[in-house]
Design an enzyme around this catalytic site. Structure first.
Site, PDB file in Angstrom:
ATOM      1  N   GLU A 168       0.850  -1.193   0.000  1.00 65.36           N
ATOM      2  CA  GLU A 168       0.000   0.000   0.000  1.00 65.36           C
ATOM      3  C   GLU A 168       0.881   1.236   0.000  1.00 65.36           C
ATOM      4  O   GLU A 168       2.024   1.197   0.447  1.00 65.36           O
ATOM      5  CB  GLU A 168      -0.903  -0.054   1.242  1.00 65.36           C
ATOM      6  CG  GLU A 168      -1.766   1.155   1.505  1.00 65.36           C
ATOM      7  CD  GLU A 168      -2.903   1.304   0.513  1.00 65.36           C
ATOM      8  OE1 GLU A 168      -2.575   1.665  -0.639  1.00 65.36           O
ATOM      9  OE2 GLU A 168      -4.068   1.096   0.883  1.00 65.36           O
ATOM     10  N   ASP A 169       0.342   2.348  -0.501  1.00 66.24           N
ATOM     11  CA  ASP A 169       1.125   3.584  -0.508  1.00 66.24           C
ATOM     12  C   ASP A 169       1.103   4.291   0.840  1.00 66.24           C
ATOM     13  O   ASP A 169       2.136   4.707   1.354  1.00 66.24           O
ATOM     14  CB  ASP A 169       0.649   4.532  -1.622  1.00 66.24           C
ATOM     15  CG  ASP A 169      -0.834   4.869  -1.537  1.00 66.24           C
ATOM     16  OD1 ASP A 169      -1.567   4.212  -0.756  1.00 66.24           O
ATOM     17  OD2 ASP A 169      -1.284   5.781  -2.258  1.00 66.24           O
ATOM     18  N   ASP A 172      -3.772   5.935   6.316  1.00 60.93           N
ATOM     19  CA  ASP A 172      -4.259   7.180   6.912  1.00 60.93           C
ATOM     20  C   ASP A 172      -4.989   6.835   8.220  1.00 60.93           C
ATOM     21  O   ASP A 172      -4.368   6.718   9.257  1.00 60.93           O
ATOM     22  CB  ASP A 172      -5.163   7.893   5.917  1.00 60.93           C
ATOM     23  CG  ASP A 172      -5.485   9.325   6.304  1.00 60.93           C
ATOM     24  OD1 ASP A 172      -5.484   9.631   7.512  1.00 60.93           O
ATOM     25  OD2 ASP A 172      -5.749  10.148   5.422  1.00 60.93           O
ATOM     26  N   PHE A 221      -1.174  16.520   3.932  1.00 60.31           N
ATOM     27  CA  PHE A 221      -1.535  15.869   2.682  1.00 60.31           C
ATOM     28  C   PHE A 221      -0.333  15.901   1.748  1.00 60.31           C
ATOM     29  O   PHE A 221       0.103  16.967   1.321  1.00 60.31           O
ATOM     30  CB  PHE A 221      -2.736  16.544   2.021  1.00 60.31           C
ATOM     31  CG  PHE A 221      -3.380  15.661   0.987  1.00 60.31           C
ATOM     32  CD1 PHE A 221      -4.340  14.745   1.353  1.00 60.31           C
ATOM     33  CD2 PHE A 221      -2.993  15.733  -0.338  1.00 60.31           C
ATOM     34  CE1 PHE A 221      -4.927  13.906   0.407  1.00 60.31           C
ATOM     35  CE2 PHE A 221      -3.566  14.907  -1.294  1.00 60.31           C
ATOM     36  CZ  PHE A 221      -4.542  13.984  -0.915  1.00 60.31           C
ATOM     37  N   ARG A 234       0.887  12.106  -9.652  1.00 61.65           N
ATOM     38  CA  ARG A 234       1.438  10.753  -9.694  1.00 61.65           C
ATOM     39  C   ARG A 234       2.764  10.719 -10.458  1.00 61.65           C
ATOM     40  O   ARG A 234       3.581   9.818 -10.258  1.00 61.65           O
ATOM     41  CB  ARG A 234       0.444   9.777 -10.329  1.00 61.65           C
ATOM     42  CG  ARG A 234      -0.842   9.581  -9.547  1.00 61.65           C
ATOM     43  CD  ARG A 234      -1.593   8.353 -10.068  1.00 61.65           C
ATOM     44  NE  ARG A 234      -2.976   8.307  -9.599  1.00 61.65           N
ATOM     45  CZ  ARG A 234      -3.373   7.799  -8.446  1.00 61.65           C
ATOM     46  NH1 ARG A 234      -2.475   7.331  -7.610  1.00 61.65           N
ATOM     47  NH2 ARG A 234      -4.649   7.776  -8.114  1.00 61.65           N
TER      48      ARG A 234
END
Length: 252
Positions: A168-169, A172, A221, A234
């Site tokens: 996963e990136d 959160d 963010f 991206r």
């Protein structure tokens, strides 16, 4: 769950680096505040994670499961390092890959608020998940959203008895990953481990912690290295903090 491996902790007062010190695409120059994690540091940390993963999981066939879209860069680089370890050591293991997308969305059409109550659903008995997938938004602008559906990937029954590595990136709140793990357990894998490039320190967290973590970051963010803001950024190599100008420019 066992305690996760150590990670690089980025403090709340970390300012990052001036954009002028790095190669930043000109079309994003006014949309970013600072470079937060340079590309070279990401790669070095990823190489170390590959070693830890092989040490922990390298005794059995691994199915590497990439969570799209944000995880694809981390996934590709991580697997390159794992393949290098396979080539250059006396012990090697077979590895197969698969890709899924998770759709997170609000229950209503009202904007998601940071402390808004959220209801989760997931499909618990899909005989085969479709490989024709649609565009996914795990975030609406800069807010994590609500309900979750898995809408990509092959037949997950192939995970039975396998060592599964979910890549996963960013984690959160952790709600999305906890839901995915509940879904995968019905297929009775031998082992499930999660590697996430980033974990965010946020008061909205449910307390979930992946097994392998690249960096722990403040509640900001961030974009780049395949992490997006409404599909933009991206194509940025470094992980950066988006500016208010950028948020407004690319607002959905």
């Amino acid at each position: 769950m066992a305690t996760s491996s150590p990670c690089v902790v980025i403090s709340d007062d970390e300012q990052g680096y001036d954009l002028d010190l790095f190669c930043i695409p000109k079309h994003y120059a006014a949309d970013l505040e600072r470079v937060y994690i340079p590309h070279g540091l990401i790669l070095d940390r990823t190489e170390r994670l590959a070693r830890e993963i092989m040490k922990d999981m390298g005794g059995h066939h691994i199915v590497a499961l990439c969570v799209l879209k944000g995880g694809y860069k981390f996934f590709a680089d991580l697997l390159d390092y794992i393949k290098a370890l396979n080539r250059n050591s006396d012990r090697s293991i077979p590895m197969t890959v698969d890709f899924i997308r998770l759709k997170s969305y609000c229950v209503s059409f009202q904007p998601c608020l940071p402390h808004q109550p959220i209801k989760y659903i997931y499909h618990v008995n899909p005989p085969k998940l479709c490989t024709s997938v649609q565009t996914i938004l795990s975030y609406q602008n800069d807010q994590s959203t609500g309900e979750i559906k898995v809408i990509g990937g092959d037949d997950l029954s192939t995970l039975t008895g396998k060592n599964v590595l979910i890549v996963e990136d960013i984690i959160d709140t952790g709600k999305t990953m906890k839901t995915l793990l509940q879904l995968l357990q019905q297929y009775k894998p031998k082992m499930v481990k999660v590697a996430s490039l980033l974990v965010k320190r946020t008061p909205r967290s449910v307390g979930y912690r992946p097994d392998f973590v690249g960096f722990e970051v403040p509640d900001k963010f961030v974009v780049g290295y395949a992490l997006d803001y409404n599909e933009y950024f991206r194509d940025l190599n470094h992980i950066c903090v988006i500016s208010e100008t950028g948020k407004e420019k690319y607002k959905a």
